[in-house]
Write an enzyme that holds these catalytic residues in place. Structure first.
Site, PDB file in Angstrom:
ATOM      1  N   HIS A  19       0.672  -1.036  -0.050  1.00  0.00           N
ATOM      2  CA  HIS A  19      -0.069  -0.020   0.075  1.00  0.00           C
ATOM      3  C   HIS A  19       0.775   1.187  -0.008  1.00  0.00           C
ATOM      4  O   HIS A  19       0.523   2.037  -0.858  1.00  0.00           O
ATOM      5  CB  HIS A  19      -0.999   0.026   1.148  1.00  0.00           C
ATOM      6  CG  HIS A  19      -1.742   1.083   1.436  1.00  0.00           C
ATOM      7  ND1 HIS A  19      -3.147   1.043   0.606  1.00  0.00           N
ATOM      8  CD2 HIS A  19      -1.715   2.329   1.843  1.00  0.00           C
ATOM      9  CE1 HIS A  19      -3.728   2.242   1.005  1.00  0.00           C
ATOM     10  NE2 HIS A  19      -2.807   3.184   1.745  1.00  0.00           N
ATOM     11  N   GLU A  20       1.763   1.125   0.633  1.00  0.00           N
ATOM     12  CA  GLU A  20       2.452   2.343   1.133  1.00  0.00           C
ATOM     13  C   GLU A  20       3.703   2.508  -0.124  1.00  0.00           C
ATOM     14  O   GLU A  20       4.023   3.787  -0.505  1.00  0.00           O
ATOM     15  CB  GLU A  20       3.279   2.539   2.361  1.00  0.00           C
ATOM     16  CG  GLU A  20       2.603   2.461   3.636  1.00  0.00           C
ATOM     17  CD  GLU A  20       1.759   3.605   3.640  1.00  0.00           C
ATOM     18  OE1 GLU A  20       2.029   4.717   3.121  1.00  0.00           O
ATOM     19  OE2 GLU A  20       0.463   3.678   4.173  1.00  0.00           O
ATOM     20  N   HIS A  23       2.043   4.626  -2.756  1.00  0.00           N
ATOM     21  CA  HIS A  23       2.093   6.063  -2.665  1.00  0.00           C
ATOM     22  C   HIS A  23       3.394   6.564  -3.052  1.00  0.00           C
ATOM     23  O   HIS A  23       3.698   7.597  -3.635  1.00  0.00           O
ATOM     24  CB  HIS A  23       1.903   6.456  -1.023  1.00  0.00           C
ATOM     25  CG  HIS A  23       0.458   6.159  -0.619  1.00  0.00           C
ATOM     26  ND1 HIS A  23      -0.639   6.779  -1.179  1.00  0.00           N
ATOM     27  CD2 HIS A  23      -0.054   5.509   0.433  1.00  0.00           C
ATOM     28  CE1 HIS A  23      -1.705   6.433  -0.646  1.00  0.00           C
ATOM     29  NE2 HIS A  23      -1.294   5.653   0.516  1.00  0.00           N
TER      30      HIS A  23
END
Length: 452
Positions: A19-20, A23
């Site tokens: 997920h990170e 980003h």
């Protein structure tokens, strides 16, 4: 419990890291300075600073993570109006700040986190289809009285094909599809009539009134609550595989042999036959080989637990289907889209009250699920990982301040108003979002404890 805890930590670490990274990757594409990429919270256990200026951190508490980007609204940039070099440095730093990028760039960076979770699910399903999946007809053994299914004439042996336009390939598909239909007034499904002996079997479509249908997800199965009793996998007494060096091979059994009887009694079903082998006693088998009756002596191999094994496999109507590289990818996309659709439906049902708050699950339930699915094998764990990853992606897109969806709403408001919300307003909304998130997490944890 320790095994479940370990798998939970591994699962959360994988999901958060992916997920990170979403980003992080898009931020770098948009030329945003990423100051820190942390896997976990709390005290640093290990860190490394790259030439790009990004510090990679492994922290003590592996239950989350974050990406810290340069932001002029929250980071004080050193400046000195008397120094041209410092002025140029500040100007360069400003151009690398997240809040100085265009709205579409910031939106892309925010959306990239949940999107990465959907990509992880796609890859997981892709691997599953490349490895091979067990496929067998989704047939109905019987219909339970006083259920929605009993209100229409559906024959025993019917094979389900679709539910509310959702393609059905496994009973797991049936379960997810039925759960997503709670709260609707009616639904439709198609099936192939198993009593029709013609070569050209046509799909039959039926509609069912489910306006008054409800069941407890924690206690009941959606399948039986709707009224379906699944037909068991058909097992035929025809040898499909023999383990090399096994008792079956020593006895002279061959692939294709049909077991007619054993120990002067007729074959009835595979379970009884298997239990007889486990007694670890010499058996006299009667088999049909190319329309000839042959008698063989089977001496089961005795295991350490005292039970006997023969090393032969029966023929079933379960088929292992392996998909090619591109076909598996397309199947992965379709499965990811379907699971996402059903997850969104379930979330809508939760918000509208169709599904009660008592059905929210927390970390304990996830930990138990991780341990159980991993014990069933690698494929089962991949299914679990894909499902949780999609759930994380969908939840993060909920328009709640502090979540990615809330930040996207802030950007939408900025686009409409022509200016950003003040720091004070965003902080106020974030506190409200944090409070609501803590309430939901508290309910989930409370439900987990009640299920122990």
């Amino acid at each position: 419990m320790l095994w479940s805890l370990l798998l939970f930590v591994i699962t959360i670490s994988i999901l958060v890291t992916i997920h990170e990274f979403g980003h992080f990757y898009v931020a770098r594409l948009c030329k945003v300075q990423v100051e820190c990429f942390s896997i976990g919270f709390g005290k640093k256990l290990w860190s490394h600073k790259f030439s790009s200026g990004t510090e990679l951190v492994i922290a003590m508490i592996p239950l989350g993570g974050y990406v810290k980007m340069l932001n002029t609204r929250s980071t004080a940039l050193s400046s000195n109006s008397n120094s041209n070099s410092n002025s140029n440095s500040n100007s360069n730093s400003n151009s690398l700040a997240f809040d100085q990028k265009k709205i579409w760039q910031r939106a892309a960076i925010i959306f990239a986190g949940p999107f990465a979770n959907f990509v992880l699910a796609l890859i997981s399903y892709w691997i599953i289809f490349l490895i091979g999946v067990n496929v067998y007809p989704v047939k109905i053994k019987e219909v339970i009285p006083n259920t929605p299914a009993s209100t229409i004439a559906i024959p025993v042996g019917a094979e389900l094909k679709t539910i509310d336009n959702i393609k059905i390939e496994t009973w797991q598909d049936v379960n997810l599809a039925l759960i997503s239909l709670m709260g609707k007034n009616d639904m439709s499904f198609t099936y192939i009539d198993g009593t029709n002996n013609s070569d050209q079997k046509k799909e039959v479509k039926k509609s069912v009134d489910i306006s008054n249908w409800y069941f407890d997800i924690e206690k009941d199965s959606a399948i039986t609550a709707f009224g379906f009793v699944p037909k068991e996998v058909e097992i035929y007494p025809i040898v499909s595989k023999i383990v090399s060096g096994s008792a079956a091979e020593r006895a002279g059994l061959r692939v294709g042999d049909k077991i007619i009887g054993y120990n002067d009694q007729l074959y009835t079903n595979w379970q009884v036959f298997s239990n007889t082998i486990k007694k670890a006693q010499t058996m006299m088998l009667k088999v049909d080989r190319e329309n000839k009756d042959i008698y063989l002596t089977l001496v089961p191999t005795v295991q350490k637990n005292g039970k006997g094994v023969a090393g032969l496999y029966p023929t079933t109507d379960v088929k292992v289907v392996q998909y090619g590289f591109f076909e598996g990818f397309n199947k992965g996309i379709a499965q990811t889209a379907l699971t996402t659709k059903l997850t969104i439906r379930s979330l809508y049902q939760l918000v509208t009250g169709v599904i009660g708050l008592e059905h929210i699950s927390g970390p304990i339930t996830i930990a138990k699920g991780a341990g159980q699915t991993a014990s069933y094998g690698f494929t089962s764990y991949l299914y679990f990982l894909a499902f949780i990853s999609i759930s994380l992606g969908v939840i993060n897109l909920v328009p709640l301040p502090i979540l990615d969806g809330g930040h996207l709403v802030f950007l939408l408001l900025e686009k409409i108003r022509g200016r950003t919300l003040s720091n004070k307003a965003q902080e106020r909304f974030s506190r409200i979002g944090f409070f609501l998130l803590m309430v939901i997490m508290g309910i989930a944890l409370f439900n987990d404890i009640l299920r122990l």
